[in-house]
Design a protein around this motif. Structure first.
Motif, PDB file in Angstrom:
ATOM      1  N   THR A 129      33.670  45.223  40.301  1.00 42.13           N
ATOM      2  CA  THR A 129      32.782  44.406  39.471  1.00 42.13           C
ATOM      3  C   THR A 129      33.371  43.039  39.175  1.00 42.13           C
ATOM      4  OG1 THR A 129      31.922  46.404  38.418  1.00 42.13           O
ATOM      5  CG2 THR A 129      31.494  44.323  37.309  1.00 42.13           C
ATOM      6  N   SER A 130      34.670  43.013  38.884  1.00 41.03           N
ATOM      7  CA  SER A 130      35.293  41.730  38.556  1.00 41.03           C
ATOM      8  C   SER A 130      35.283  40.766  39.734  1.00 41.03           C
ATOM      9  CB  SER A 130      36.732  41.958  38.077  1.00 41.03           C
ATOM     10  OG  SER A 130      37.516  42.573  39.081  1.00 41.03           O
ATOM     11  N   ALA A 152      32.810  37.905  39.590  1.00 38.15           N
ATOM     12  CA  ALA A 152      33.216  36.685  38.888  1.00 38.15           C
ATOM     13  C   ALA A 152      34.055  35.799  39.801  1.00 38.15           C
ATOM     14  CB  ALA A 152      33.997  37.040  37.623  1.00 38.15           C
ATOM     15  N   GLY A 183      32.483  35.663  34.331  1.00 31.34           N
ATOM     16  CA  GLY A 183      33.104  36.916  33.920  1.00 31.34           C
ATOM     17  C   GLY A 183      32.898  37.226  32.447  1.00 31.34           C
ATOM     18  N   LEU A 224      29.179  39.087  32.929  1.00 31.30           N
ATOM     19  CA  LEU A 224      29.693  40.440  33.160  1.00 31.30           C
ATOM     20  C   LEU A 224      30.351  41.058  31.943  1.00 31.30           C
ATOM     21  CD1 LEU A 224      31.296  39.923  36.689  1.00 31.30           C
ATOM     22  CD2 LEU A 224      29.024  40.814  36.151  1.00 31.30           C
ATOM     23  N   LEU A 276      33.466  40.993  30.985  1.00 31.05           N
ATOM     24  CA  LEU A 276      34.645  41.709  31.458  1.00 31.05           C
ATOM     25  C   LEU A 276      35.654  41.912  30.320  1.00 31.05           C
ATOM     26  CD1 LEU A 276      35.346  39.926  34.872  1.00 31.05           C
ATOM     27  CD2 LEU A 276      34.308  42.177  34.534  1.00 31.05           C
TER      28      LEU A 276
END
Length: 315
Positions: free
Chosen positions: A63-64, A67, A250, A254, A256
């Motif tokens: 997922t990261s 970014a 990010g 997201l 994060l």
């Protein structure tokens, strides 16, 4: 800061060795060209094969990495636009401008920086896969098309040339074979694997020596020098815009966790990879811009990486 200095020191030492060799004529007049071809056609493919073959491709689906990809896309798109609109570069040179702005030194610099600041070098693996399996093939395909095809080529010829690119381009071939070995769980026999390791181990030091050789211009030859404004734009995109875009995506999109956010932003702030100079040199597309971007961004990134580690809570 001492850890970052230790990570950067080999880059400067090997580049200085190359400069001294060029200035003294120790390796001959054709050394830069010969070593550049050795890296591109022999050593770098071996290194990429080894890295990718031993990396779990599942790490690519992280997922990261969205970014990191967002930061890369922003920097490369702006670098491409600047090369075209502001500086009137030719299409192949525009690709080099994009790479100078968004292709990070994830290998020989990303690994020690991640180990020192994040305490875990495994954060670099998805970045390596992203650049090797996605960014590099796309950019090299465009470079190949722009420098190898002629206006007289028929559409079928251009399609065939593009289709055969993975076979003709050793860098893409090495990475592709590594991906096949990783996915299939295959391993080279011990003696052959050791030979490939040794060959791949020569890629980074030879590329840095080649970069150093390019800094010396023999008497009577005119050196190609990019404008200061063009270098400044590429370096600004690389050291500031790319990590800021990754941070914004990010954190805001997201959401994060702090450790993942630090890893993404830190790796996005790595300087331009010396591979960009190798590609530019081999394709004859703005090598001076690539060289200056590598050198200047590497100097500045010592400060930006330290700032990011402090601001986002590195070790």
């Amino acid at each position: 800061m001492e850890a970052l200095v230790a990570a950067f020191a080999p880059i400067w030492v090997l580049t200085a060795v190359g400069w001294l060799a060029g200035r003294t004529g120790l390796l001959g007049a054709q050394a830069e060209a010969v070593l550049g071809r050795f890296v591109f056609h022999v050593s770098m493919p071996a290194a990429l094969f080894t890295v990718v073959a031993r990396t779990d491709l599942a790490g690519f689906a992280n997922t990261s990495m969205l970014a990191f990809a967002a930061g890369t896309l922003a920097a490369t798109a702006l670098g491409l636009a600047a090369s075209r609109r502001l500086f009137g570069r030719k299409p192949a040179e525009q690709v080099v401008g994009a790479l100078a702005a968004g292709y990070v030194n994830s290998g020989n610099l990303g690994i020690p920086v991640a180990a020192q600041v994040l305490g875990d070098a495994s954060f670099v693996a998805p970045v390596l896969l992203f650049q090797v399996l996605l960014v590099t093939p796309v950019m090299l395909a465009v470079l190949d098309a722009r420098t190898g095809a002629s206006a007289a080529d028929r559409p079928g010829d251009r399609v065939r040339r593009l289709a055969l690119l993975p076979v003709r381009n050793p860098v893409i071939l090495g990475a592709g074979l590594g991906a096949v070995f990783s996915a299939a769980g295959w391993h080279l026999p011990g003696a052959l694997a050791h030979a490939v390791d040794l060959l791949g181990g020569a890629a980074v030091p030879t590329a840095l020596v080649t970069l150093g050789l390019s800094l010396h211009t023999p008497p009577g030859e005119a050196a190609e020098r990019p404008g200061r404004a063009e270098t400044a734009v590429a370096v600004l995109l690389k050291t500031l815009v790319q990590p800021l875009a990754a941070l914004a995506f990010g954190a805001l999109v997201l959401d994060l966790p702090r450790p993942q956010l630090l890893a993404v932003v830190l790796l996005s702030a790595l300087p331009t990879a010396q591979n960009v100079y190798v590609y530019a040199r081999l394709y004859g597309a703005a090598p001076a811009l690539a060289r200056s971007s590598v050198l200047v961004s590497t100097v500045l990134s010592m400060g930006t990486l330290s700032g990011i580690a402090w601001a986002l809570g590195g070790r």
